[in-house]
Scaffold this active site. Structure first.
Site, PDB file in Angstrom:
ATOM      1  N   ASN A  37       2.728  -5.134  31.325  1.00 53.23           N
ATOM      2  CA  ASN A  37       1.488  -4.382  31.561  1.00 53.23           C
ATOM      3  C   ASN A  37       1.201  -3.393  30.417  1.00 53.23           C
ATOM      4  O   ASN A  37       0.525  -2.386  30.624  1.00 53.23           O
ATOM      5  CB  ASN A  37       1.583  -3.619  32.885  1.00 53.23           C
ATOM      6  CG  ASN A  37       1.917  -4.545  34.033  1.00 53.23           C
ATOM      7  OD1 ASN A  37       1.197  -5.500  34.271  1.00 53.23           O
ATOM      8  ND2 ASN A  37       3.016  -4.292  34.731  1.00 53.23           N
ATOM      9  N   HIS A 123      -0.570  -2.902  46.786  1.00 55.04           N
ATOM     10  CA  HIS A 123       0.769  -2.865  46.185  1.00 55.04           C
ATOM     11  C   HIS A 123       1.802  -2.338  47.190  1.00 55.04           C
ATOM     12  O   HIS A 123       1.502  -1.466  48.013  1.00 55.04           O
ATOM     13  CB  HIS A 123       0.737  -1.949  44.947  1.00 55.04           C
ATOM     14  CG  HIS A 123       1.991  -2.048  44.130  1.00 55.04           C
ATOM     15  ND1 HIS A 123       3.062  -1.195  44.292  1.00 55.04           N
ATOM     16  CD2 HIS A 123       2.353  -2.907  43.149  1.00 55.04           C
ATOM     17  CE1 HIS A 123       4.014  -1.518  43.443  1.00 55.04           C
ATOM     18  NE2 HIS A 123       3.604  -2.559  42.729  1.00 55.04           N
ATOM     19  N   GLU A 169      -6.665   0.133  45.496  1.00 55.86           N
ATOM     20  CA  GLU A 169      -6.365   0.000  44.058  1.00 55.86           C
ATOM     21  C   GLU A 169      -7.673  -0.217  43.316  1.00 55.86           C
ATOM     22  O   GLU A 169      -8.530  -0.960  43.799  1.00 55.86           O
ATOM     23  CB  GLU A 169      -5.481  -1.229  43.806  1.00 55.86           C
ATOM     24  CG  GLU A 169      -4.083  -1.091  44.321  1.00 55.86           C
ATOM     25  CD  GLU A 169      -3.272  -2.382  44.121  1.00 55.86           C
ATOM     26  OE1 GLU A 169      -3.400  -3.029  43.066  1.00 55.86           O
ATOM     27  OE2 GLU A 169      -2.530  -2.724  45.045  1.00 55.86           O
ATOM     28  N   SER A 173      -3.543  -5.310  41.209  1.00 59.94           N
ATOM     29  CA  SER A 173      -2.409  -5.685  40.361  1.00 59.94           C
ATOM     30  C   SER A 173      -2.143  -7.190  40.325  1.00 59.94           C
ATOM     31  O   SER A 173      -1.612  -7.695  39.339  1.00 59.94           O
ATOM     32  CB  SER A 173      -1.144  -4.964  40.826  1.00 59.94           C
ATOM     33  OG  SER A 173      -0.744  -5.431  42.095  1.00 59.94           O
ATOM     34  N   ASP A 198      -5.580   4.246  43.609  1.00 58.59           N
ATOM     35  CA  ASP A 198      -4.485   3.932  42.692  1.00 58.59           C
ATOM     36  C   ASP A 198      -5.070   3.228  41.469  1.00 58.59           C
ATOM     37  O   ASP A 198      -5.499   2.078  41.548  1.00 58.59           O
ATOM     38  CB  ASP A 198      -3.463   3.046  43.413  1.00 58.59           C
ATOM     39  CG  ASP A 198      -2.269   2.703  42.530  1.00 58.59           C
ATOM     40  OD1 ASP A 198      -2.287   3.083  41.341  1.00 58.59           O
ATOM     41  OD2 ASP A 198      -1.328   2.060  43.021  1.00 58.59           O
ATOM     42  N   HIS A 201      -3.443   0.103  37.089  1.00 60.90           N
ATOM     43  CA  HIS A 201      -3.746  -0.905  36.068  1.00 60.90           C
ATOM     44  C   HIS A 201      -5.038  -0.627  35.301  1.00 60.90           C
ATOM     45  O   HIS A 201      -5.305  -1.275  34.295  1.00 60.90           O
ATOM     46  CB  HIS A 201      -3.805  -2.297  36.711  1.00 60.90           C
ATOM     47  CG  HIS A 201      -2.464  -2.749  37.187  1.00 60.90           C
ATOM     48  ND1 HIS A 201      -1.573  -3.427  36.385  1.00 60.90           N
ATOM     49  CD2 HIS A 201      -1.837  -2.559  38.375  1.00 60.90           C
ATOM     50  CE1 HIS A 201      -0.459  -3.653  37.065  1.00 60.90           C
ATOM     51  NE2 HIS A 201      -0.598  -3.136  38.269  1.00 60.90           N
ATOM     52  N   LYS A 232       2.337   1.679  32.350  1.00 64.50           N
ATOM     53  CA  LYS A 232       1.560   0.483  32.002  1.00 64.50           C
ATOM     54  C   LYS A 232       0.814   0.768  30.680  1.00 64.50           C
ATOM     55  O   LYS A 232       1.442   0.799  29.649  1.00 64.50           O
ATOM     56  CB  LYS A 232       0.676   0.092  33.187  1.00 64.50           C
ATOM     57  CG  LYS A 232       1.561  -0.160  34.433  1.00 64.50           C
ATOM     58  CD  LYS A 232       0.867  -0.837  35.538  1.00 64.50           C
ATOM     59  CE  LYS A 232       1.659  -0.766  36.847  1.00 64.50           C
ATOM     60  NZ  LYS A 232       2.928  -1.486  36.869  1.00 64.50           N
TER      61      LYS A 232
HETATM   62  C1  LIG Z   1      -1.001  -0.950  41.801  1.00 63.30           C
HETATM   63  C2  LIG Z   1       0.324  -0.368  41.446  1.00 63.30           C
HETATM   64  N1  LIG Z   1       0.632   0.863  41.869  1.00 63.30           N
HETATM   65  C3  LIG Z   1       1.810   1.426  41.575  1.00 63.30           C
HETATM   66  C4  LIG Z   1       2.757   0.764  40.842  1.00 63.30           C
HETATM   67  C5  LIG Z   1       4.089   1.404  40.589  1.00 63.30           C
HETATM   68  O1  LIG Z   1       4.151   1.942  39.314  1.00 63.30           O
HETATM   69  P1  LIG Z   1       5.520   2.086  38.521  1.00 63.30           P
HETATM   70  O2  LIG Z   1       5.768   0.769  37.886  1.00 63.30           O
HETATM   71  O3  LIG Z   1       5.286   3.204  37.569  1.00 63.30           O
HETATM   72  O4  LIG Z   1       6.610   2.415  39.527  1.00 63.30           O
HETATM   73  C6  LIG Z   1       2.491  -0.513  40.367  1.00 63.30           C
HETATM   74  C7  LIG Z   1       3.503  -1.243  39.547  1.00 63.30           C
HETATM   75  O5  LIG Z   1       3.586  -2.398  39.450  1.00 63.30           O
HETATM   76  C8  LIG Z   1       1.244  -1.101  40.687  1.00 63.30           C
HETATM   77  O6  LIG Z   1       0.938  -2.347  40.280  1.00 63.30           O
END
Ligand SMILES: Cc1ncc(COP(=O)(O)O)c(C=O)c1O
Length: 376
Positions: A37, A123, A169, A173, A198, A201, A232
């Site tokens: 990512n 997620h 989100e 993701s 969130d 991405h 990311k």
């Molecule tokens: C939508 C989403 N939120 C949160 C996270 C978690 O982030 P981190 O990888 O910093 O733990 C991810 C990670 O894949 C994600 O895709």
């Protein structure tokens, strides 16, 4: 008497293997990879690396304790100031990972008398944060205008006194689509709910200075809590939230994954600060343009794909996805074979992640290999 733990683990492994769900950590990746990512290729940027090295020399390799105990953390404070400025909020707070962020903040906002309304395929960390809060969990279909409204209406009848937190989100993701934010905001305002968005991405890759999808839509001021990760597009590691000063003070006092975890390493914070400087600069614009060119080239050749950097190809069965991954790997191309529980049963997929790092030739090679894939 129960079986020994080793026997239990072996039995579970056999079941996972028979279902095509067994995972192992890759020893190597094919030379051309579309699995990470690092959308702007900042994790290896010399300025980002130098910032991390400088922070280790100045502040040490670890933060030594949780923030309340370990003394001033200049790298953390400086990053939080920049994140708040970037997001247009009064304050921000960093966590040790993006995953830990909702695990701390959701239970600090809602409890047994309240409701979390969560997108059905959100997620894992958003699910886990919602479950940990012990609030009623109601799922709604992403970007379905009726589904959230129905959930809000029925919840209002059942639980008129409880608080309601909507969680979504911005760039999904695994599906790679963008959320219809204005609709979410209309509904949250109508029903007096709070919104946690969130932007894991989307941060860095869209919006003025890469400030994310809410900024791009001119709606950042209406999102109660903007969440992100530093792992990311910012090329480092850690998570963060940006919100009003009062909300951030609430998290600082109530979010257990903040209170009871050693603060993230100073090097990670300094790296993220430098990456953020780049993201907001003309170099950030240039990298977003490179990424955009790659996405355009890719989606012109294969128009059924998404308009962002996350390009899923749903093949449904776990076996088909593993076969496709191995086919591409044999041609020097690495693609993530995403299977349950990361995605729902029956929706296993190839997930391609495009980056500014990829050259035009890389993208063309990918297009050719995908076209040769027997089942695509
Ligand atoms: C939508 C989403 N939120 C949160 C996270 C978690 O982030 P981190 O990888 O910093 O733990 C991810 C990670 O894949 C994600 O895709």
């Amino acid at each position: 008497m129960s079986a020994s733990l080793t026997a239990h683990s072996q039995e579970k492994k056999q079941i996972r293997t028979s279902q095509g769900r067994q995972r192992s950590l890759p020893a190597t990746l094919a030379s051309l990879s579309f699995t990470d990512n690092d959308y702007l290729d900042l994790s290896r940027h010399p300025r980002v690396a130098e910032a991390a090295i400088g922070a280790i020399r100045k502040s040490g390799s670890g933060a030594r304790a949780a923030r309340h105990l370990g003394g001033p953390c200049p790298e953390h404070q400086s990053l939080e100031k920049s994140l708040a400025d970037w997001k247009g909020t009064e304050a921000a707070l960093v966590f040790a990972s993006g995953y830990q962020t909702p695990l701390g903040i959701i239970p600090s906002l809602v409890g047994t008398k309240d409701t979390v309304l969560l997108e059905r395929n959100a997620h894992a960390c958003l699910f886990d944060g919602a479950r940990l809060s012990q609030a009623r969990l109601r799922l709604f279909a992403r970007n379905d205008p009726n589904s959230l409204e129905e959930a809000l209406t029925s919840n209002q009848k059942l639980n008129p006194e409880g608080r309601v937190l909507i969680v979504a989100e911005s760039l999904h993701s695994m599906d790679g689509d963008w959320v219809e934010l204005s609709r979410l905001i209309d509904l949250k305002n109508r029903f007096g709910a709070w919104l946690l968005l969130d932007e894991a991405h989307a941060n860095g890759i869209t919006g003025s200075q890469g400030a994310g999808w809410a900024a791009e839509q001119g709606l950042a001021g209406q999102v109660d809590v903007q969440m992100g990760t530093l792992g990311k597009a910012l090329g480092s590691s850690g998570g963060f939230v940006a919100a009003s000063a009062s909300v951030i003070d609430h998290f600082l006092n109530e979010a257990r994954t903040f209170l009871f975890s050693t603060a993230p390493a100073p090097a990670a914070m300094a790296a993220a600060s430098e990456a953020l400087r780049l993201v907001r600069s003309s170099e950030g614009d240039r990298l977003r343009e490179r990424l955009g060119q790659n996405i355009r080239l890719f989606s012109t050749a294969l128009p059924s794909f998404q308009s962002g950097p996350i390009q899923p190809r749903v093949l449904k069965s776990n076996a088909a996805v593993i076969q496709a991954r191995d086919f591409l790997r044999a041609r020097g191309i690495e693609i993530a074979a995403i299977r349950p529980p990361t995605v729902p049963e029956g929706s296993a997929r190839l997930r391609l992640s495009l980056s500014a790092r990829h050259s035009e030739e890389d993208i063309r090679k990918l297009i050719v290999a995908l076209a040769e894939l027997p089942s695509v």
